[in-house]
Design an enzyme around this catalytic site. Structure first.
Site, PDB file in Angstrom:
ATOM      1  N   ASP A  34       0.848  -1.190   0.000  1.00  0.00           N
ATOM      2  CA  ASP A  34       0.000   0.000   0.000  1.00  0.00           C
ATOM      3  C   ASP A  34       0.883   1.239   0.000  1.00  0.00           C
ATOM      4  O   ASP A  34       1.989   1.240   0.550  1.00  0.00           O
ATOM      5  CB  ASP A  34      -0.885   0.029   1.252  1.00  0.00           C
ATOM      6  CG  ASP A  34      -1.914  -1.096   1.278  1.00  0.00           C
ATOM      7  OD1 ASP A  34      -2.184  -1.675   0.210  1.00  0.00           O
ATOM      8  OD2 ASP A  34      -2.421  -1.393   2.372  1.00  0.00           O
ATOM      9  N   ARG A  35       0.357   2.298  -0.564  1.00  0.00           N
ATOM     10  CA  ARG A  35       1.105   3.556  -0.649  1.00  0.00           C
ATOM     11  C   ARG A  35       1.580   4.044   0.725  1.00  0.00           C
ATOM     12  O   ARG A  35       2.702   4.526   0.886  1.00  0.00           O
ATOM     13  CB  ARG A  35       0.221   4.630  -1.298  1.00  0.00           C
ATOM     14  CG  ARG A  35       0.909   5.966  -1.482  1.00  0.00           C
ATOM     15  CD  ARG A  35       0.014   6.931  -2.244  1.00  0.00           C
ATOM     16  NE  ARG A  35       0.698   8.192  -2.488  1.00  0.00           N
ATOM     17  CZ  ARG A  35       0.211   9.169  -3.246  1.00  0.00           C
ATOM     18  NH1 ARG A  35      -0.961   9.012  -3.820  1.00  0.00           N
ATOM     19  NH2 ARG A  35       0.883  10.280  -3.422  1.00  0.00           N
TER      20      ARG A  35
END
Length: 311
Positions: A140-141
């Site tokens: 995930d970012r």
């Protein structure tokens, strides 16, 4: 800007790559939808014949790429000196066609959905002489830490086969809000992607979702928080975050799955991001050699633990 017709010869190391991914890596700034359109229309030819997007290239294939105009506003973003220096310092392992990068939080793994430059695009710019550069898996970012990137197709296929077979080891460190239930070392809860009326994408526990399993281990207990290590057995989107929420201990700093009240309390301790870090990866290379790489916890997360330890 515009380019004339290009004729590209596929190197042996790219044999097996899909034509759409091959084009995406070479037509910088061209939307993926546009690439699918020129494939459908037959403007791209391989050995003078039409091919579909899922066609897998062979070494020596001749690819005809039509002239494509790219709007200036969609021209590819360039990795600046600051990002390059950050990523150069974040390379934890680079051998046998495999990179392990300690990804900083806030950097998406690839461009798209409003993100013009991701980790993989930046790495391709940093390694211009490397004809192959692909993500083995994703983070995930907002998650920091170790991520695997293949520099050879043979390595990508081998490590991804380990991933599918459950042989690839991934361990995370996370700070969970509240007291983690004693003895709760395994969470098995099916997960399903869900889109809210607002358009926001969430993942929920749902009996009709995909089977999902995470192993948790308590590492340290604090007043109002628990440091846990997590090993996802399956690899669903937001899996660790939703499984932690499911047992009543959402992750600190998680704007999707924790309440504003919880996140506000951790902000007062100095936490400005999601407390989830990919702390280590384990796999083998095609020659059988073992890779076991640890990614140190970022200073901004260590400082939060230091505050908690003071009570």
């Amino acid at each position: 800007m515009g380019n004339g017709v290009q004729f590209l010869t596929v190197p042996e190391e790219l044999a097996g790559q899909r034509i759409d991914n091959f084009l995406q890596a070479r037509l910088k700034g061209v939307p993926r939808s546009r690439i699918y359109r020129i494939l459908r229309k037959g403007e791209v030819r391989v050995n003078k014949g039409r091919v579909k997007a899922e066609y897998r290239l062979k070494g020596g294939d001749q690819v005809r790429v039509p002239p494509i105009r790219v709007a200036e506003e969609s021209a590819p973003a360039v990795a600046g000196d600051s990002l390059r220096k950050t990523l150069e310092a974040a390379i934890l392992y680079d051998e046998g066609g495999l990179l392990v990068v300690n990804k900083p939080a806030g950097l998406a793994v690839h461009g798209g959905s409003g993100v013009r430059l991701g980790l993989i695009e930046a790495l391709r710019q940093m390694y211009p002489n490397s004809p192959f550069m692909e993500l083995v898996h994703r983070l995930d970012r907002d998650t920091s830490g170790a991520i695997l990137v293949a520099r050879k197709r043979s390595v990508l296929l081998h490590v991804q086969s380990e991933l599918r077979a459950g042989k690839l080891g991934k361990s995370y460190l996370a700070l969970a809000a509240g007291k983690w239930p004693r003895g709760r070392k395994l969470v098995e809860a099916p997960l399903r992607k869900n889109t809210l009326k607002s358009g926001e994408r969430m993942v929920i526990v749902d009996g009709e979702g995909k089977p999902s399993t995470t192993r948790f281990q308590v590492e340290e207990r604090f007043k109002g928080a628990t440091l846990v290590s997590a090993e996802p057995v399956t690899g669903r989107t937001h899996q660790i975050r939703v499984h932690a929420q499911f047992v009543g201990c959402p992750l600190a700093g998680d704007v999707k799955y924790a309440t504003d009240e919880i996140n506000g309390a951790f902000r007062e301790l100095g936490l400005k991001r999601l407390f989830l870090h990919s702390a280590g990866v384990r796999c083998t290379l095609p020659d059988g050699s073992r890779v076991d790489v640890k990614a140190p916890l970022p200073a901004e997360l260590e400082s939060v633990l230091a505050v908690l330890r003071k009570g």
